[in-house]
Design an enzyme around this catalytic site. Structure first.
Site, PDB file in Angstrom:
ATOM      1  N   HIS A 276      49.008  38.487  51.550  1.00  0.00           N
ATOM      2  CA  HIS A 276      47.575  38.063  52.083  1.00  0.00           C
ATOM      3  C   HIS A 276      47.737  36.989  53.272  1.00  0.00           C
ATOM      4  O   HIS A 276      47.108  37.425  54.246  1.00  0.00           O
ATOM      5  CB  HIS A 276      46.925  37.407  50.865  1.00  0.00           C
ATOM      6  N   ASP A 327      47.555  46.371  46.077  1.00  0.00           N
ATOM      7  CA  ASP A 327      47.409  45.061  45.062  1.00  0.00           C
ATOM      8  C   ASP A 327      46.454  45.616  43.892  1.00  0.00           C
ATOM      9  O   ASP A 327      47.352  46.020  42.701  1.00  0.00           O
ATOM     10  CB  ASP A 327      46.490  44.079  45.933  1.00  0.00           C
TER      11      ASP A 327
END
Length: 458
Positions: A276, A327
């Site tokens: 991220h 994810d």
């Protein structure tokens, strides 16, 4: 039906293929024992050749929580207050009250099959379900890791297994919460788990094992140093700076931002993948680029959770390395992640083709970045070259979206113009795992998944 055994010898032919030196037509790829043994270009198809379409090298999905595939679509009702990552996390924790090893394996297998159908040939599974739903350790500490490996073997996907160390609920070693009971381990237990993971993946051919401190809030500095000693030359993955609250809490604890703290206190280098890294200052992302680390972007999940937008265009133009992951697996597909990555940058910068270099195809740039960054972050090599693992994704050259296209225009059309259905076939280490757009074992995998959901959603 399971993926076909790896043939000793295999001859594949493609109308076109993306090779390390660029696009070529009439490409024959000879495979021996799962590796590319010979490449020929500008040749006609022969009767013994299999394959067809446009061949691309397989790309690694560098961040997955496969078990969350079963949650897709179940967290979209607005709560009584503002919804954000933290409200979603509370729902996810409640979801963890259900689901044992059989259910987790079934859910993981569906996610892995869909990754292959979507153009990924390897996955970095960020694995942190170490305990049973009550928080008690399994009799076999590697129970769930074993199930993940079994799902990888059954589907044929390449596996980089990342057992996660998770000990605290917040910066400064705060005690874990009840909702985190399935994640928690200690250093001795984690070291044993890593050793178990290396042993159980030894039979998966090119499987890799790395280490994954969950986040700076979940480990102390002393624990982080101990984890790094376990990594060797393997991958190191960590969630970092995904949320503004995380940045604020880190500043309150240490006086530094999360990525700033890592760069100052840890040997961040090309082994590292920072997942991220959404909320970073320019000095931070420039520091990551200078260290040669990969930033692992998960654009669909980041959009779904309202995380924010990493400055990917500026980072790329500073020679930063990126890859993409699925994810939470709310949607699964390489083209989908790359499209969302570019479109998020366009929205933030109010421009077009912002990731591409002048005069270059956006699709090709995105694909090349994901290919190289994914390989680096998962500890493997990549590309269609002699000696490489035969991880090959074939696009359907008869698909209407590719009509009249060649070369980079095919990638642009796949990422930005093609609906579902662009992937025709996938070979993973020489095994045919996707045929006519469907995983060869999808019917059996779906049946087991449906049965698992009866238990998980009861």
């Amino acid at each position: 039906m399971t993926p076909e055994p790896t043939p000793v010898d295999l001859s594949l032919w493609f109308e076109a293929a993306l090779l390390p030196q660029g696009w070529a037509r009439g490409v024959r790829v000879r495979v021996r024992e799962g590796r590319i043994s010979r490449l020929e270009t500008e040749v006609a198809r022969s009767p013994q050749d299999q394959g067809g379409g446009v061949a691309l090298p397989g790309v690694a999905n560098l961040h997955s929580h496969a078990f969350q595939r079963a949650m897709a679509g179940l967290t979209e009702a607005r709560g009584p207050t503002d919804d954000d990552f933290w409200t979603w996390r509370r729902l996810m924790y409640r979801f963890l009250d259900r689901g044992g090893p059989d259910e987790i394996e079934a859910i993981t297998a569906l996610a892995f099959a869909e990754m292959l159908e979507g153009g990924f040939t390897r996955v970095a599974e960020f694995h942190y379900l170490h305990n049973d739903p009550t928080g008690a350790p399994y009799a076999d500490r590697a129970e769930i890791a074993t199930r993940i490996a079994a799902a990888a073997e059954a589907t044929g996907i390449g596996l980089t297994l990342l057992p996660v160390f998770y000990a605290h609920s917040g910066f400064g070693g705060l005690a874990p919460t009840e909702g985190q009971r399935r994640f928690i381990t200690d250093l001795d237990g984690y070291a044993a788990l890593v050793a178990d993971c290396r042993a159980l993946t030894a039979g998966l051919g090119d499987a890799r094992v790395g280490v994954a401190p969950h986040s700076l809030r979940a480990v102390t500095p002393e624990q982080l140093q101990a984890l790094l000693a376990m990594a060797g030359q393997g991958p190191i993955h960590i969630h970092v700076a995904e949320q503004t609250k995380e940045v604020e809490d880190c500043l309150a604890w240490s006086g530094a931002r999360p990525v700033e703290w890592l760069l100052a206190n840890a040997p961040v280098d090309p082994r590292w993948c920072l997942i991220h890294a959404t909320h970073v200052a320019e000095t931070e992302w420039r520091g990551v680029a200078a260290r040669g680390s990969v930033v692992g972007l998960c654009p669909i999940t980041e959009a779904n959770l309202g995380d924010g937008i990493f400055p990917a265009a500026a980072y790329h133009h500073a020679d930063g390395r990126i890859g993409v992951g699925t994810d939470s697996n709310v949607q699964i597909g390489l083209a989908d992640e790359l499209r969302m990555l570019e479109y998020s940058q366009r929205l933030a910068l109010r421009g077009r083709a912002v990731m591409a270099d002048p005069g270059r195809s956006t699709g090709r740039l995105l694909f090349d970045q994901a290919l190289a960054g994914g390989a680096q972050a998962t500890g493997v090599s990549c590309g269609l070259s002699v000696g490489a693992t035969a991880d090959i994704v074939a696009l359907d050259d008869g698909h209407i979206s590719f009509e009249g296209r060649f070369g980079d225009a095919v990638l642009d059309s796949w990422i930005f113009g093609a609906p579902r259905g662009g992937v025709a076939s996938v070979w993973r280490a020489g095994r045919l795992v996707v045929r006519q757009g469907r995983h060869v074992a999808r019917d059996a995998i779906e049946a087991r998944y449906r049965q698992a959901l009866k238990a998980v959603l009861a």
